[in-house]
Design an enzyme around this catalytic site. Structure first.
Site, PDB file in Angstrom:
ATOM      1  N   ALA A   1       0.839  -1.206   0.007  1.00 22.96           N
ATOM      2  CA  ALA A   1       0.005   0.027   0.019  1.00 22.96           C
ATOM      3  C   ALA A   1       0.798   1.346   0.020  1.00 22.96           C
ATOM      4  O   ALA A   1       0.261   2.496   0.134  1.00 22.96           O
ATOM      5  CB  ALA A   1      -0.916   0.058   1.110  1.00 22.96           C
TER       6      ALA A   1
ATOM      7  N   SER B   1       5.068  -1.335   5.058  1.00 23.38           N
ATOM      8  CA  SER B   1       5.088  -2.678   5.848  1.00 23.38           C
ATOM      9  C   SER B   1       6.222  -3.138   6.028  1.00 23.38           C
ATOM     10  O   SER B   1       6.366  -3.648   7.359  1.00 23.38           O
ATOM     11  CB  SER B   1       4.066  -3.285   5.248  1.00 23.38           C
ATOM     12  OG  SER B   1       4.327  -3.610   3.830  1.00 23.38           O
TER      13      SER B   1
ATOM     14  N   ASP C   1      12.019   5.735   5.393  1.00 19.65           N
ATOM     15  CA  ASP C   1      10.955   4.923   5.963  1.00 19.65           C
ATOM     16  C   ASP C   1      11.410   4.375   7.588  1.00 19.65           C
ATOM     17  O   ASP C   1      10.674   4.513   8.639  1.00 19.65           O
ATOM     18  CB  ASP C   1      10.550   3.806   5.261  1.00 19.65           C
ATOM     19  CG  ASP C   1      10.009   4.287   4.031  1.00 19.65           C
ATOM     20  OD1 ASP C   1       9.896   5.425   3.586  1.00 19.65           O
ATOM     21  OD2 ASP C   1       9.783   3.429   3.165  1.00 19.65           O
TER      22      ASP C   1
END
Length: 387
Positions: A138, A142, A187
């Protein structure tokens, strides 16, 4: 720790006990992230502005005396997300010495290999149970959340001294070296260092010691994260993420500079690149760095309109210059703006995934309903509001 995270920890503790027949000795979690603005700039030594989402990956762990050193037995609810046909409760026995399989278990091996390097010795046999509310593919990290959660849980289990910034760099190396994806540090860094209701403006000009400053999110406005229904595939095929990375490196080589973030907007008029594609990539990175500066200042000043305009021009740049959007995402952004969003842009690595929207609180429900009515495959992943 939020109430949701506490509940997740209680749930995963029970799941671990049910699966293995004994109690977990360590539990850790890590949040998903959304990048509000600053796409494909981190690996170009530039600026980003991400924040955390109320979605988590949770890991329970214990030493497993029945398996040898550098071996892990892992069970995960990822099996459900992959729709693999394997029943929930399926365990995988993994050696840290084995080659990657092209499965989510590669991230387990990659992360634990980094812990093994850090302690400069073997890891004891481990049992892990993993549960995540973060949908794979998405565009909300994740994989990075899994990496950070895994390193955190083993750190606590084995009483290892590892700082938050070191956890971030270990997680990035796991993805770069074992998974083979040349991602930047954004991230992993925001997941390791950020806190609720704040964005983190990170400057990667010095890759060894990135600097960062928090900024509070807007009050009375909501950031909606919407999954398009199309999973991104950053590590697959030609023409995707790896190609963009290589193009940026080639542009630096031809311009005789260390990184594209050394260039200013004024430099765009005088560079010597002849390749049209490389010119587009360079222009996106340089303009995107300026947009992050402007957006960060807008957060500090509470200027909603400037921030929204930065989001909108960022999406156009990703669509036309970096060419990492797809038609379905473009339509979703356009229709969101038509239904009341102030800002709309693709977020994450691109080539599918999610968008992030900025909307006034009183228009949130109308916008949500319109998106879900017109795009059956779309899903609201999260919303960020400041009390």
């Amino acid at each position: 720790m939020s109430a949701d995270t506490k509940k997740s920890n209680i749930d995963i503790e029970h799941a671990f006990n049910t699966q293995y027949g004994y109690k977990a000795q360590s539990i850790a979690s890590a949040h998903a992230r959304v990048n509000l603005i600053g796409e494909h700039t981190d690996y170009n030594n530039g600026l980003v502005l991400p924040t955390l989402l109320p979605l988590t990956t949770n890991v329970a762990a214990a030493i497993h005396s029945s398996v040898p050193e550098d071996t892990v037995v892992v069970c995960s609810t990822f099996e459900e997300q992959e729709d693999s046909g394997r029943a929930v409760g399926t365990t995988h026995t993994l050696s840290l010495l084995e080659k990657k399989r092209g499965m989510w278990t590669d991230y387990v091996i990659a992360s634990l290999r980094e812990v093994k390097k850090h302690i400069r010795g073997p890891l004891p046999g481990l049992a892990l149970y993993i549960h995540s509310s973060i949908p794979a593919g998405a565009g909300i990290s994740s994989s990075a959340a899994l990496e950070v959660a895994l390193i955190r849980v083993v750190k606590t289990l084995l009483s290892i001294e590892i700082g938050d910034m070191t956890i971030a760099t270990m997680a990035q190396r796991a993805e770069n070296e074992y998974i083979g994806l040349p991602c930047g540090l954004m991230d992993q860094m925001v997941i390791s260092l950020a806190f609720e209701n704040h964005a983190l403006c990170i400057n990667f000009y010095d890759q060894k010691q990135p600097s960062y400053e928090p900024a509070p999110l807007f009050k009375n406005h909501v950031f909606l994260v919407v999954f398009s229904g199309i999973s991104h595939r950053l590590a697959e095929g030609d023409g995707g993420y790896k190609t963009r990375f290589a193009q940026c490196q080639e542009a630096c080589k031809q311009l005789h500079i260390a990184s594209l973030s050394q260039l200013s907007v004024q430099d765009l008029q005088s560079h010597t690149l002849q390749d049209t594609i490389l010119c587009k990539r360079v222009e996106h990175v340089v303009q995107e760095n300026k947009r992050v500066r402007d957006a960060y200042a807008a957060l500090i000043d509470g200027d909603i309109q400037v921030f929204a305009e930065c989001m909108n021009t960022s999406h156009i740049s990703q669509r036309d210059l970096y060419q990492c959007s797809i038609p379905e995402i473009d339509i979703l952004c356009e229709e969101s703006l038509a239904h009341g969003a102030l800002g709309a842009r693709i977020t994450g690595g691109g080539f599918g995934g999610a968008i992030v929207l900025l909307v006034h609180e009183h228009k949130k429900e109308k916008l949500r309903n319109a998106i879900l009515a017109q795009h059956k495959e779309a899903r609201i992943l999260a919303e960020l509001t400041v009390p």
